[in-house]
Design an enzyme around this catalytic site. Structure first.
Site, PDB file in Angstrom:
ATOM      1  N   THR A 238      -4.382  -5.184   1.252  1.00 15.34           N
ATOM      2  CA  THR A 238      -3.612  -3.941   1.435  1.00 15.34           C
ATOM      3  C   THR A 238      -4.412  -2.956   2.290  1.00 15.34           C
ATOM      4  OG1 THR A 238      -4.366  -2.909  -0.619  1.00 15.34           O
ATOM      5  CG2 THR A 238      -2.375  -4.269  -0.747  1.00 15.34           C
TER       6      THR A 238
ATOM      7  N   LYS B 250       0.837  -1.201   0.000  1.00 15.01           N
ATOM      8  CA  LYS B 250       0.000   0.000   0.000  1.00 15.01           C
ATOM      9  C   LYS B 250       0.875   1.256   0.000  1.00 15.01           C
ATOM     10  CE  LYS B 250      -4.560   0.654   0.701  1.00 15.01           C
ATOM     11  NZ  LYS B 250      -5.547  -0.021  -0.179  1.00 15.01           N
TER      12      LYS B 250
ATOM     13  N   ILE C 267      28.731  22.488 -10.067  1.00 10.93           N
ATOM     14  CA  ILE C 267      27.879  21.774  -9.111  1.00 10.93           C
ATOM     15  C   ILE C 267      28.588  20.496  -8.660  1.00 10.93           C
ATOM     16  CG2 ILE C 267      25.650  20.619  -8.805  1.00 10.93           C
ATOM     17  CD1 ILE C 267      24.511  22.552 -10.907  1.00 10.93           C
TER      18      ILE C 267
HETATM   19  O1  LIG Z   1      27.916  23.058 -12.611  1.00 13.97           O
HETATM   20  C1  LIG Z   1      27.764  22.747 -13.811  1.00 13.97           C
HETATM   21  N1  LIG Z   1      28.234  21.550 -14.245  1.00 13.97           N
HETATM   22  C2  LIG Z   1      28.110  21.142 -15.547  1.00 13.97           C
HETATM   23  O2  LIG Z   1      28.538  20.025 -15.906  1.00 13.97           O
HETATM   24  C3  LIG Z   1      27.464  22.026 -16.446  1.00 13.97           C
HETATM   25  N2  LIG Z   1      27.164  21.968 -17.777  1.00 13.97           N
HETATM   26  C4  LIG Z   1      26.535  23.122 -18.104  1.00 13.97           C
HETATM   27  O3  LIG Z   1      26.089  23.396 -19.256  1.00 13.97           O
HETATM   28  N3  LIG Z   1      26.431  23.933 -17.001  1.00 13.97           N
HETATM   29  C5  LIG Z   1      26.988  23.265 -15.962  1.00 13.97           C
HETATM   30  N4  LIG Z   1      27.156  23.599 -14.652  1.00 13.97           N
END
Ligand SMILES: O=c1[nH]c(=O)c2[nH]c(=O)[nH]c2[nH]1
Length: 316
Positions: free
Chosen positions: A73, A14, A246
């Site tokens: 369930t 569920k 990132i």
């Molecule tokens: O932090 C980022 N990583 C990437 O791999 C990437 N690729 C992108 O187009 N912008 C970004 N920014």
């Protein structure tokens, strides 16, 4: 757990069992440097629970329409709601372990349980009393920010039940850093149209999961890691570091989490890049600018880190 002896997958259960338990035991956690979070009164201890079971003896319910071993369930939902009031602990992981153990104890033919829950967050409101503003202990507000969750797999063993796997986490952190992020130095070739950026408004969506070396730390143990603390670490690291990507930001957050919490074995990240599109460029740092939502498609990253990564990096 979901696979039977012959390798066949079998489960049923569920989802969306909304369980608004009130007055659970308060949670107190040890404070860490990056967070003022101390715990939760748990006056509202609400979860959206997904519960499923498996077992060899359920095979004939699929192959012969034999319902004699089927716990409906609907009954599972009633079990979850009815048993939740008996839980004496204070964490999502503990609740899931409690419910799973109880279910295995009641239904001897069930051999495996997969149970997950997202905590439904309710926040404090302040009201004016005799001594100024203070948190109400009666009124709470529904929140629509990030949510915490946990997932457990329990299996029947000769002495009762055992946790086979467990993961805890935080979903839908959405953080914007208006200055201090760059993205340059990437491959430039005939497919490249993206300009290099030395100060971009970096907006990320972030999910962070973690697992413990010993499940017992999360279930009734003293080594509980609150999602709010992990969230606050992410806030801090994003604030502190000028990030070139990132990918690197995730790594720095991961090092800090593993450093703060020696009881964690692994950290898992999933992020989305939602960097705002610039419409009016700022004239300098702290100057007005206008951005708009980025156009699809979006970029994403996935990364896992273990204690080995921390050891390799040295002290963070
Ligand atoms: O932090 C980022 N990583 C990437 O791999 C990437 N690729 C992108 O187009 N912008 C970004 N920014």
């Amino acid at each position: 757990m979901r696979k039977l002896q012959n390798g066949r997958t079998l489960y049923y259960g569920k989802g969306d069992v909304l369980t608004y338990r009130t007055y659970a035991a308060p949670l107190n956690v040890e404070m860490i440097e990056e967070s003022s979070y101390r715990g939760n009164e748990n006056v509202i201890f609400a979860h959206n629970i997904k519960f499923s079971v498996s077992g060899e003896s359920l095979l004939t319910s699929f192959t012969e329409g034999d319902n004699s071993r089927v716990v409906a369930t609907d009954s599972m939902k009633n079990f979850i709601l009815g048993q939740s009031v008996l839980y004496e602990g204070n964490t999502t992981e503990g609740l899931l372990s409690f419910l799973g153990e109880r279910f295995l104890a009641k239904y001897a033919h069930i051999t495996g349980i997969d149970i997950e829950a997202t905590r439904i967050p309710f926040g404090q409101v302040t009201v004016k009393g005799d001594r100024g503003f203070a948190n109400s202990d009666l009124v709470y507000r529904a929140m629509h920010n990030e949510t915490s969750h946990a997932r457990l797999e329990l299996v029947r063993v000769s002495e009762g039940s055992a946790v086979n796997a467990m993961r805890s986490g935080l979903n839908d952190l959405q953080l914007i850093k208006v200055s201090g992020s760059s993205f340059f130095g990437f491959i430039r070739d005939e497919y490249t149209t993206l300009p290099e950026s030395y100060d971009r408004p970096l907006f990320i969506f972030l999910n962070i999961d973690w697992s413990y070396t010993h499940h017992s730390d999360a279930i009734g143990g003293s080594g509980y890691v609150a999602a709010e603390q992990v969230r606050d670490i992410a806030h801090h690291v994003f604030h502190e570091y000028k990030t070139p990507s990132i990918q690197y930001l995730l790594y720095r957050i991961g090092l800090r989490i593993l450093g703060r919490f020696p009881q964690l074995e692994e950290v898992f990240f999933e992020s989305n890049n939602r960097t705002w599109e610039t419409f009016v460029e700022p004239k300098g740092f702290g100057q007005a600018a206008v951005y708009t939502e980025p156009r699809p498609p979006y970029g994403f990253q996935g990364f896992t880190m273990t204690r080995g990564d921390l050891a390799e990096a040295g002290n963070d």
